[in-house]
Design an enzyme around this catalytic site. Sequence first.
Site, PDB file in Angstrom:
ATOM      1  N   CYS A   1      -1.580  -4.482   3.934  1.00 21.19           N
ATOM      2  CA  CYS A   1      -1.746  -3.701   5.163  1.00 21.19           C
ATOM      3  C   CYS A   1      -2.354  -2.321   4.914  1.00 21.19           C
ATOM      4  O   CYS A   1      -2.877  -1.702   5.837  1.00 21.19           O
ATOM      5  CB  CYS A   1      -0.407  -3.536   5.876  1.00 21.19           C
ATOM      6  SG  CYS A   1       0.337  -5.087   6.385  1.00 21.19           S
TER       7      CYS A   1
ATOM      8  N   CYS B   1       3.074   1.283   6.209  1.00 20.58           N
ATOM      9  CA  CYS B   1       3.926   0.464   5.354  1.00 20.58           C
ATOM     10  C   CYS B   1       3.102  -0.726   4.891  1.00 20.58           C
ATOM     11  O   CYS B   1       2.086  -1.074   5.500  1.00 20.58           O
ATOM     12  CB  CYS B   1       5.172   0.012   6.107  1.00 20.58           C
ATOM     13  SG  CYS B   1       4.873  -1.127   7.472  1.00 20.58           S
TER      14      CYS B   1
ATOM     15  N   HIS C   1      -3.113  -4.514  15.021  1.00 21.88           N
ATOM     16  CA  HIS C   1      -3.015  -4.315  13.572  1.00 21.88           C
ATOM     17  C   HIS C   1      -3.827  -5.379  12.831  1.00 21.88           C
ATOM     18  O   HIS C   1      -3.271  -6.325  12.270  1.00 21.88           O
ATOM     19  CB  HIS C   1      -1.534  -4.363  13.163  1.00 21.88           C
ATOM     20  CG  HIS C   1      -1.268  -4.163  11.705  1.00 21.88           C
ATOM     21  ND1 HIS C   1      -2.161  -3.571  10.838  1.00 21.88           N
ATOM     22  CD2 HIS C   1      -0.188  -4.512  10.950  1.00 21.88           C
ATOM     23  CE1 HIS C   1      -1.644  -3.538   9.625  1.00 21.88           C
ATOM     24  NE2 HIS C   1      -0.450  -4.113   9.664  1.00 21.88           N
TER      25      HIS C   1
END
Length: 405
Positions: free
Chosen positions: A101, A392, A362
């Site tokens: 991510c 994160c 996202h």
Amino acid sequence: MSIRTARDGRTVRDVYVVDAVRTPIGKFGGAYAGVRPDDLAAHVVRALVDRTPDLDPARIDDVVFGDANGAGEDNRDVARMAVLLAGLPVSVPGVTVNRLCGSGLEAVIQAARAIALGDASVAIAGGVESMSRAPWVVQKPERTFPAGHQQMWSTTLGWRMTNPRMPAEWTGSLGEGAELIAEKHGITREAQDLFALESHRKAAAAWAAGQYGDEVVAYPGVDLVRDECIREGSTPESLARLKPAFRTDGTGTVTAANASPLNDGAAALLLTDEEGLAATGREPLARISASAVTGIEPQLFGLGPVDAVQRALAKAGRSLADLTTLELNEAFAAQALGCLAAWPELDPAVLNPRGGAIAIGHPLGASGARLAGSVAHQLAAAGSGTGMATLCIGVGQGIALVLER
């Protein structure tokens, strides 16, 4: 040329964000379902070049792109594919990085580091992900012509082909990790839903006010001019009706509405040193000040930004109280609220002022570049300030970048 001394005594060059763009973020199976990820990446690269006509594209020393999956049409170094598909000179190289991510922000950090150390003068950094087009994969069988059925894995999100030596508590779902954080900090379902509603409200208000006008470049031929997942019509009652997505034993609090969706999109930034900046003929949006990456227990991945932010701020000689904007990726409302619980001195008003990933989306490899670009544009709009982009990362990491103007 601007040369400064780092805290460890090394001399480094200032690194400027000259421009930053992104596509509108598409929903899973939505507007970009028919668009290849390498084409999305090429689009934002081309947009940066077109928006800086004084810059000779041959002066670009490298293109660094984040990509979390890389199992489909984004294979074989999507950064280099973007360079070629965007029509840049074949002399411009490209490299793809993967920190899950955090990949898009990792790309920005790596490109900035090359410039700071004098290995490059002009670079493009960004990220891309098409979760819609992520393929299914099958492991190569251990023997030729197996008689039985073979396991097929989706590469869209999460663990697959897990090493059996990994402890079971490390390899749970991302949603279960968010549930663990909710338990750890006593974060209720109602608090998560309200956080999600605020994300949608802020994102819708930012679009209505034209705050994304300098940042978003629509993909040609696709009818999408705004982030596809924003739901300004959501209410506490509509969110409360949703069932928990990961725990069905009556203890679950994480739902599809208080978590980020699956998405497609791309983002990119143009970075230079002072000499490269002069070649662009433009005023920079911001300057990159410091960065950090940290590790944490994999099941508590959502709290990764806590230490990363503090370390990056310490390197920059700043504190949470100095931040005028903080773009924290909202993987889950529980995760974001867990991070906020560790930062009591942070002014809540500076958090994700234009909405967060729960509303915007996202697209894994692109999100870090989107956040960094958003911080740069916000600092430019304000005329001054200190900003932070942080995410994160699955499997237990955190990443953070400080920008200043």
